[in-house]
Each structure stands twice: as C-alpha cells, then as structure tokens.
Design an enzyme around this catalytic site. Structure first.
Site, PDB file in Angstrom:
ATOM      1  N   CYS A   2       5.654   5.916  13.362  1.00 18.24           N
ATOM      2  CA  CYS A   2       6.884   6.574  13.806  1.00 18.24           C
ATOM      3  C   CYS A   2       8.123   5.701  13.614  1.00 18.24           C
ATOM      4  O   CYS A   2       8.068   4.491  13.789  1.00 18.24           O
ATOM      5  CB  CYS A   2       6.782   6.934  15.278  1.00 18.24           C
ATOM      6  SG  CYS A   2       5.288   7.817  15.683  1.00 18.24           S
ATOM      7  N   ARG A  27       7.551   4.121   6.347  1.00 18.47           N
ATOM      8  CA  ARG A  27       6.631   3.763   7.429  1.00 18.47           C
ATOM      9  C   ARG A  27       5.471   4.755   7.551  1.00 18.47           C
ATOM     10  O   ARG A  27       4.491   4.475   8.219  1.00 18.47           O
ATOM     11  CB  ARG A  27       7.401   3.692   8.754  1.00 18.47           C
ATOM     12  CG  ARG A  27       8.340   2.516   8.815  1.00 18.47           C
ATOM     13  CD  ARG A  27       9.208   2.588  10.042  1.00 18.47           C
ATOM     14  NE  ARG A  27       8.444   2.680  11.263  1.00 18.47           N
ATOM     15  CZ  ARG A  27       7.973   1.642  11.942  1.00 18.47           C
ATOM     16  NH1 ARG A  27       8.179   0.429  11.495  1.00 18.47           N
ATOM     17  NH2 ARG A  27       7.307   1.811  13.054  1.00 18.47           N
ATOM     18  N   TRP A  74       4.428  10.140  13.342  1.00 19.38           N
ATOM     19  CA  TRP A  74       3.092   9.997  12.737  1.00 19.38           C
ATOM     20  C   TRP A  74       2.127  10.460  13.816  1.00 19.38           C
ATOM     21  O   TRP A  74       1.967   9.801  14.840  1.00 19.38           O
ATOM     22  CB  TRP A  74       2.885   8.531  12.380  1.00 19.38           C
ATOM     23  CG  TRP A  74       1.705   8.233  11.524  1.00 19.38           C
ATOM     24  CD1 TRP A  74       1.641   8.337  10.163  1.00 19.38           C
ATOM     25  CD2 TRP A  74       0.437   7.714  11.939  1.00 19.38           C
ATOM     26  NE1 TRP A  74       0.403   7.930   9.725  1.00 19.38           N
ATOM     27  CE2 TRP A  74      -0.352   7.541  10.785  1.00 19.38           C
ATOM     28  CE3 TRP A  74      -0.114   7.377  13.182  1.00 19.38           C
ATOM     29  CZ2 TRP A  74      -1.650   7.054  10.828  1.00 19.38           C
ATOM     30  CZ3 TRP A  74      -1.414   6.895  13.229  1.00 19.38           C
ATOM     31  CH2 TRP A  74      -2.169   6.739  12.058  1.00 19.38           C
ATOM     32  N   ASN A 100       8.056   5.839  20.370  1.00 17.63           N
ATOM     33  CA  ASN A 100       6.968   5.248  19.569  1.00 17.63           C
ATOM     34  C   ASN A 100       5.946   4.680  20.537  1.00 17.63           C
ATOM     35  O   ASN A 100       6.318   4.011  21.493  1.00 17.63           O
ATOM     36  CB  ASN A 100       7.492   4.105  18.691  1.00 17.63           C
ATOM     37  CG  ASN A 100       8.280   4.617  17.506  1.00 17.63           C
ATOM     38  OD1 ASN A 100       8.367   5.823  17.287  1.00 17.63           O
ATOM     39  ND2 ASN A 100       8.864   3.706  16.753  1.00 17.63           N
ATOM     40  N   GLY A 101       4.684   4.891  20.259  1.00 18.08           N
ATOM     41  CA  GLY A 101       3.643   4.367  21.142  1.00 18.08           C
ATOM     42  C   GLY A 101       2.801   5.496  21.702  1.00 18.08           C
ATOM     43  O   GLY A 101       2.942   6.651  21.285  1.00 18.08           O
ATOM     44  N   GLU A 487      -8.191  -7.742  -2.678  1.00 20.71           N
ATOM     45  CA  GLU A 487      -6.826  -7.218  -2.681  1.00 20.71           C
ATOM     46  C   GLU A 487      -6.615  -6.250  -3.853  1.00 20.71           C
ATOM     47  O   GLU A 487      -5.965  -5.223  -3.701  1.00 20.71           O
ATOM     48  CB  GLU A 487      -5.836  -8.391  -2.713  1.00 20.71           C
ATOM     49  CG  GLU A 487      -4.363  -8.022  -2.769  1.00 20.71           C
ATOM     50  CD  GLU A 487      -3.872  -7.170  -1.615  1.00 20.71           C
ATOM     51  OE1 GLU A 487      -4.587  -6.999  -0.604  1.00 20.71           O
ATOM     52  OE2 GLU A 487      -2.760  -6.623  -1.721  1.00 20.71           O
ATOM     53  N   LYS A 491      -5.486  -2.395  -3.285  1.00 22.51           N
ATOM     54  CA  LYS A 491      -4.310  -1.779  -3.926  1.00 22.51           C
ATOM     55  C   LYS A 491      -4.710  -0.463  -4.589  1.00 22.51           C
ATOM     56  O   LYS A 491      -4.047   0.542  -4.438  1.00 22.51           O
ATOM     57  CB  LYS A 491      -3.690  -2.698  -4.981  1.00 22.51           C
ATOM     58  CG  LYS A 491      -2.929  -3.878  -4.477  1.00 22.51           C
ATOM     59  CD  LYS A 491      -1.579  -3.579  -3.859  1.00 22.51           C
ATOM     60  CE  LYS A 491      -1.618  -3.304  -2.407  1.00 22.51           C
ATOM     61  NZ  LYS A 491      -1.875  -4.204  -1.404  1.00 22.51           N
ATOM     62  N   GLU A 494      -5.697   2.298  -1.962  1.00 21.12           N
ATOM     63  CA  GLU A 494      -4.560   2.741  -1.146  1.00 21.12           C
ATOM     64  C   GLU A 494      -3.700   3.776  -1.845  1.00 21.12           C
ATOM     65  O   GLU A 494      -3.296   4.754  -1.245  1.00 21.12           O
ATOM     66  CB  GLU A 494      -3.624   1.554  -0.839  1.00 21.12           C
ATOM     67  CG  GLU A 494      -4.009   0.691   0.317  1.00 21.12           C
ATOM     68  CD  GLU A 494      -3.011  -0.442   0.515  1.00 21.12           C
ATOM     69  OE1 GLU A 494      -2.578  -0.631   1.658  1.00 21.12           O
ATOM     70  OE2 GLU A 494      -2.659  -1.147  -0.458  1.00 21.12           O
ATOM     71  N   HIS A 510     -27.129  -9.022  -4.939  1.00 23.00           N
ATOM     72  CA  HIS A 510     -27.739  -8.615  -3.674  1.00 23.00           C
ATOM     73  C   HIS A 510     -27.375  -7.177  -3.295  1.00 23.00           C
ATOM     74  O   HIS A 510     -27.414  -6.826  -2.121  1.00 23.00           O
ATOM     75  CB  HIS A 510     -27.333  -9.580  -2.563  1.00 23.00           C
ATOM     76  CG  HIS A 510     -27.734 -11.002  -2.840  1.00 23.00           C
ATOM     77  ND1 HIS A 510     -29.049 -11.390  -2.908  1.00 23.00           N
ATOM     78  CD2 HIS A 510     -27.002 -12.095  -3.115  1.00 23.00           C
ATOM     79  CE1 HIS A 510     -29.100 -12.691  -3.201  1.00 23.00           C
ATOM     80  NE2 HIS A 510     -27.868 -13.139  -3.334  1.00 23.00           N
ATOM     81  N   LYS A 609       3.246   1.909   6.876  1.00 28.05           N
ATOM     82  CA  LYS A 609       3.666   0.561   6.506  1.00 28.05           C
ATOM     83  C   LYS A 609       3.471  -0.399   7.664  1.00 28.05           C
ATOM     84  O   LYS A 609       3.075  -1.531   7.490  1.00 28.05           O
ATOM     85  CB  LYS A 609       5.140   0.600   6.089  1.00 28.05           C
ATOM     86  CG  LYS A 609       5.717  -0.735   5.656  1.00 28.05           C
ATOM     87  CD  LYS A 609       5.159  -1.128   4.319  1.00 28.05           C
ATOM     88  CE  LYS A 609       5.622  -2.492   3.858  1.00 28.05           C
ATOM     89  NZ  LYS A 609       4.672  -3.067   2.891  1.00 28.05           N
TER      90      LYS A 609
HETATM   91  C1  G6P Z   1      -0.810  -1.568   6.979  1.00 21.57           C
HETATM   92  C2  G6P Z   1      -0.224  -1.566   5.582  1.00 21.57           C
HETATM   93  C3  G6P Z   1      -0.810  -2.721   4.774  1.00 21.57           C
HETATM   94  C4  G6P Z   1      -0.598  -4.030   5.502  1.00 21.57           C
HETATM   95  C5  G6P Z   1      -1.176  -3.990   6.923  1.00 21.57           C
HETATM   96  C6  G6P Z   1      -0.754  -5.208   7.735  1.00 21.57           C
HETATM   97  O1  G6P Z   1      -2.129  -1.209   6.921  1.00 21.57           O
HETATM   98  O2  G6P Z   1      -0.479  -0.347   4.936  1.00 21.57           O
HETATM   99  O3  G6P Z   1      -0.157  -2.797   3.518  1.00 21.57           O
HETATM  100  O4  G6P Z   1      -1.202  -5.055   4.781  1.00 21.57           O
HETATM  101  O5  G6P Z   1      -0.675  -2.847   7.610  1.00 21.57           O
HETATM  102  O6  G6P Z   1       0.638  -5.175   7.922  1.00 21.57           O
HETATM  103  P1  G6P Z   1       1.507  -6.417   8.311  1.00 21.57           P
HETATM  104  O7  G6P Z   1       2.901  -5.877   8.476  1.00 21.57           O
HETATM  105  O8  G6P Z   1       0.960  -6.964   9.593  1.00 21.57           O
HETATM  106  O9  G6P Z   1       1.413  -7.404   7.196  1.00 21.57           O
END
Ligand code: G6P
Length: 614
Positions: A2, A27, A74, A100-101, A487, A491, A494, A510, A609
C-alpha cells in the site's frame, strides 16, 4: 504494498495526490482511492485495478480542493474492489482515513462497533479505525485526541493518515511499528505526506521521517510532532539529495531497464568517497561507526535480509570470511526472527534492505537488538527505518529503485560488502598492506567492468527469444557465484513467470539432474573464478544428458564456447567482484524475456516492492 499520499497547501490536492500515487505504483497495489475536502465536505473517489481507472473516474466525476489524502491498496482483508479501496469514510461523512498495515484485532473491534450500531460498508480491517475516531469525535474530543484514543485500541503495525471536515486546517498522521514509513515533506506554506519518498520528491526535498509511536499534525505552515503519549518530539529535518528526475523513466521502456543501465553509475557512486587512495588505499565507511577495538571483538556476523538482498548477503558471507576471517551466517529475516538465534554483545547483525522498510527485516533487527547484538544495515532509502534503527549503516547510493525486481540495489551492496570486508580485515589485521592495495585496485575497476556488461545487451537480445517460451529453467553456480544462480533464477521467475530454480552446481547430482532433458535450459555461471573447473565439468554433465546449456563465461574462454549451446560473455573480473559482472547479463536476460512476453515488467503480478506486512 500500500502507498499513501496526503497534501495540504494551495495547489490542487487531487493532482498532487494522483501524481504521488503514480510514483508509488511500483510498490504493487490492486485498487486506489482519493478523498479531497471540497466545499467543506469530504468527497471520495475509489476504483479497483490500476490508477488509470481511478483517473478515468475522476475525469467523469471531478473533485478538487486544497487538502486531501490518497491510497493505493494491496489487498489483505477483503477482495480488491472499489468498496474495499481506501480512503474509508465515517458514517457521518466527517472523517476519512487511509492506512497501511493490518489491524490484528479488527474482528473484535468490528463486533464492538456493530453492537454500538455502526454499519460497515467494506470488508476491510481499516474501516474500524475511522469508526473509532468518529466515536470519540462525536463525544466532543478534537481530532488529534480522538485519533490518539482510537490508535490506542489497535493491535499490529500501522501507518495512518486522517482528515476531518470538522477541522479542515490539518491532516493527522501516525506510525506504529513497522508497517512502512511515514514521511512528511515540508514545502512553502504546504505539507506533503507519504509512505515513501518518491511520492513527494518532485515537490520538496525537505523531509521529516516519523518514528514508531509518533503522531504528526501537518498544518499548511507548521508541523507538530508528539509521541502517542502526548510528549513533544524535537524532530530533525533531512535534506534528501535524490534527484527527482532519477525517479522518471526517461528514454527507457521500463524502470527495470533503466535501473539495469544505471549500474555503472550507481557503482561509481557507491565507491565514491569511500576509498582513500592517498592514505594507503584504505576504506572509509564513517556511518558504520566501527572502531578498531570493536572490530577486534566481533565474534560473528549474521546477515539478515529477504529476497534479492539475501542473495547479496550470501556473497557477503564469502567476502567477509575470506578477507576478515570472521564467521558469517546468512539468514532469511523471516526465519531469523523466530529461531531464537544465538547472538550476544560481540555479535553483529547486519541487515541488508533496499527499502529499509521490509517488515520481516525490521522485526529481525528488533529481535537482534533485544538480544544485545550490534546492529548494522546496508540500505538504499535514506532515512528508512533500517537505517535509523541501526548502530551504523552503509548507504547503497543507488538513487530510487522503482522496478519491483531489484537490480542496481543488488550490485551496490555486493560492492558495499566487499568494502566492509576490507575495512574489518584492515582493522583486525587480517589483511596486509599489499593485499589491501590489490583489493582496492580491483575495486576501482568494477564500474567500468559493469559498464562493459551493459553494453553487450545486443548479445542477450539474441538469446532471449530462444528462452521466451520455455516453461522451466535451471540456474547453476558455485562458490561466490552460487548466489548468482539464485538471483538469476529469481529475476526470471519474478518478471517472466517462468519457473526457474537456482541450485548450487555441486548439488545437481543429488536431484536436479533428474530433470535434465532437451526441454530444460540450464544457465551455467562459469566465469574464471576459483570454482571454474568444477563448473566446467557441470556443463559436460548437463550436455551428456542432452541439456541445452547457456553459459555465462569470461571473454575468450574457448573451452566453454566449444561445449555450450550459447555463451553470454562477461569481461574477466577479479573473482571476488565477479558476482557483479555475472548477474548483469542475467538481469538483462530476464528483462528481455519478460518484455518479449509482453508482461508488466515493473509491476509483476502479486509482488510488491516494499513488503511491509509479515
Ligand atoms: C520484495 C521485492 C524484492 C526484494 C525484497 C526485499 O520481495 O520484490 O525485490 O528483494 O522485497 O526488499 P528490501 O527492500 O528489504 O531489499
């Protein structure tokens, strides 16, 4: 997750709020709404889906005024729909709230209010807040006091903004715990409120961050902050140096594309001023507040983080252990907080977070604090909670990262961790002058090497079409590039929704080897690093089973080009920094595949985000 925007001043509040919400779209959200005080009455517009739907609604049914609040939601309680979107209005129509929350005890409060005759018009937990405020307002208390009383009944973590037509000269906002930040921007006879900086940077760079259990009253020309118990707070104003233009897409199709391309620059910025060549090639990280005496005392470091940041932490473990000989654990923040970790006053808990507001990371930091550890953070967002609550921090110097899939906020902490390892090694005496000078000389190469990777996007564009229709993809790496495999896979999944798995290459035999056939592309990260030969034999094993291999290899490696189906070339890089140059092409690969699939790269489905709920 949010987003919140509020405004009081002489501009058109509708426009300011919509602009701000637009900047918070990254976000992640599924509905949006706005409330403006128009002719002394609160007018609301809310709509499900993207902000454009709300904008269309406002075009058909305009609203304008000089004070208002807005929200992108959200969904947590109740489906994403116009009736569940914020702002929520009280029964009298006099008070309106965005939040928010999660109100953890909302069922209880809802029952209590229903028994008093309140009729609920949404399925949200938030709606109880506005009815509680109304309850106290109608008994004669003022807005600030009514808000304070209402907040005292809520369980959970919250960021709240409230507006009332009975007191049209102010907006009230409060923060309890870690449900995301509340930042107040100070303008010229105007105030801006937001959950995140990018929403207001276009208007002002003078900001105040609200701490937990503080409540602010924003008037057009003054700001008053108290604790929730009513004690006055002497607050600090920060000048944010982020350039508002850097939160714009410019010539790029997506923020993610722009942010990938910014990495040579962000790495230059993260090194700038931290390496003192004149003074014997030493690293300087003044905000870490690290003394030689404490460096010698540290018995272990636990890195805590989520998502991409946790992958950076895995690289950091190898760097710190190699260079400064301190044992390092890496833990996912949501696991650390509940595992009763063994830490004491000689342990350092290092949080890595782009946003500095991830709920699990902040909760893990609190747990570490309770146990007496020293807290450090590596954060990108200046003034974020993870920066403020640490004993020392390193700032990533990336500028705003808007794309949900993190890119430049992955490579910057890799370099920050490298510098941290050198600093600790130096202070503890595990690093002699020659070794340190070599490490620093290597460090100075990295922005240029990153730039050379970015220039090679055309090569990636040729490989992306071959992978765009695959259903699965395996990423293998080892040693310092094992996190690159994690990573790279993250990517891809996601933003392209292709099932991708990162695996330590040595573990392939394994289990994952059973998956390999001609339909399973395998991305093998095999630059010239100390694990190169092991990785080469993995490629051969995969080829022996008809796997299609895409290798990330150092320039000129003919052995690999003879066996792999496709090669992604990276410039030869000192091995401790090689995760920077191996990940950049994988970011570009994921980006180009998602773009070819026509997907919403910057706001992938279901992702946010900044994850401000547990
Ligand atoms: C969310 C985002 C990721 C990010 C993670 C941690 O899941 O989609 O891209 O790596 O949060 O976020 P931060 O702001 O703590 O790095």
């Amino acid at each position: 997750m949010c987003g919140i925007v509020g405004y009081i001043g002489s501009l058109d509040a509708t426009q300011v709020i919509l602009n701000g919400l637009k900047r918070l779209e990254y976000r992640g959200y599924d509905s949006a709404g706005i409330a403006v005080l128009q002719n002394e009455e609160i007018e609301i517009r809310r709509e499900a889906g993207k902000l454009i739907n709300l904008q269309r609604l406002i075009e058909i049914n305009p609203l304008s005024g000089r004070i208002g609040i807005g929200h992108t939601r959200w969904a947590t309680h109740g489906e994403p729909s116009a009736r569940n979107a914020h702002p929520h209005l009280s029964a009298t129509g006099d008070v309106v709230v965005v939040h928010n929350g999660i109100v953890e005890n909302f069922l209880e409060l809802r029952e209590e209010l229903s028994a008093e005759g309140v009729v609920f018009r949404s399925d949200t937990d938030t709606e109880v807040i506005v009815h509680l405020v109304e309850r106290y307002l109608s008994s004669g208390t003022d807005l600030v006091e009514a808000t304070r009383k209402a907040l005292s009944l809520l369980k959970g973590a919250h960021g709240i903004v409230i507006l009332s037509s009975r007191e049209p000269d102010k907006i009230v906002t409060a923060r309890i715990g870690n449900a995301g930040g509340v930042v107040i921007g100070i303008g010229d006879e105007e105030m801006y409120l937001a959950s995140d900086l990018p929403a207001i940077l276009e208007y002002t760079q003078r900001v105040v961050f609200l701490e937990s259990r503080q409540m602010a009253v924003a008037y057009q020309d003054k700001l008053d902050i108290k604790t929730l118990d009513g004690k006055p707070v002497i607050f600090e104003e920060h000048q944010v140096t982020w350039d508002p233009i850097s939160a714009e897409k410019g010539e790029y199709r997506h923020f993610m594309e722009k942010e990938i391309h910014e990495q040579a620059r962000s790495l230059t910025d993260t090194i700038a001023g931290r390496v003192d060549i004149e003074d014997g090639h030493r690293v300087r990280l003044p905000e870490l507040n690290l003394t030689r005496e404490f460096a010698k005392r540290i018995d272990k470091i636990i890195i805590i983080a989520c998502g991409t940041a946790a992958h950076a932490g895995m690289v950091g473990k190898i760097l710190i252990e190699r260079i400064s000989r301190i044992p390092v654990e890496v833990d996912i923040a949501s696991e650390f907080r509940y595992r009763d970790p063994i830490v004491d006053q000689d342990s350092v808990v290092l949080a890595i977070s782009q946003s500095g507001e991830t709920a699990d990371t902040l909760a893990a930091m609190e747990e570490a604090r309770r146990k007496g550890a020293t807290l450090w953070s590596i954060v990108n967002v200046i003034g974020s909670q993870a920066m403020r609550s640490a004993d020392g921090y390193i700032s990533m110097q990336c500028g705003p990262e808007i794309g949900v899939a993190s890119t430049k906020a992955y490579t910057a902490p890799l370099v920050d961790l490298y510098m941290l390892a050198i600093l600790i090694g130096d202070l503890r005496g595990t690093l002699n002058d020659r070794a340190r000078e070599q490490l620093i000389a290597d460090l100075r190469l990295i922005p240029d090497l990153a730039g050379r990777c970015i220039e090679r996007e055309d090569g990636i564009k040729k490989i992306a079409p071959k992978l765009m229709n695959t259903n699965h993809c395996l990423f293998l790496g080892r040693g310092i590039n094992m996190p690159t495999a994690y990573e790279g896979a993250l990517k891809l999944k996601e933003i392209s929704y292709i099932h991708a798995e990162g695996y330590p290459a040595g573990e392939m035999k394994h289990g994952p080897i059973a998956l390999i056939d001609e339909a399973m592309p395998i991305v093998v990260i095999a630059p010239k690093d100390p694990w190169y030969e092991k990785m080469f034999s993995q490629i051969e094993q995969a080829k022996a089973r008809d796997g299609s291999v895409i290798a990330v290899a150092s320039d000129g490696d003919e052995l690999i080009s003879n066996v792999a189906d496709h090669v992604i070339w990276v410039p030869e890089t000192p091995w401790m920094l090689s995760p920077v140059t191996t990940i950049i092409p994988l970011q570009m690969l994921a980006y180009n595949i998602a773009a070819l699939r026509g997907l919403d790269v910057d706001q992938p489905r279901n992702l946010a985000k900044s994850v401000t709920v547990e």
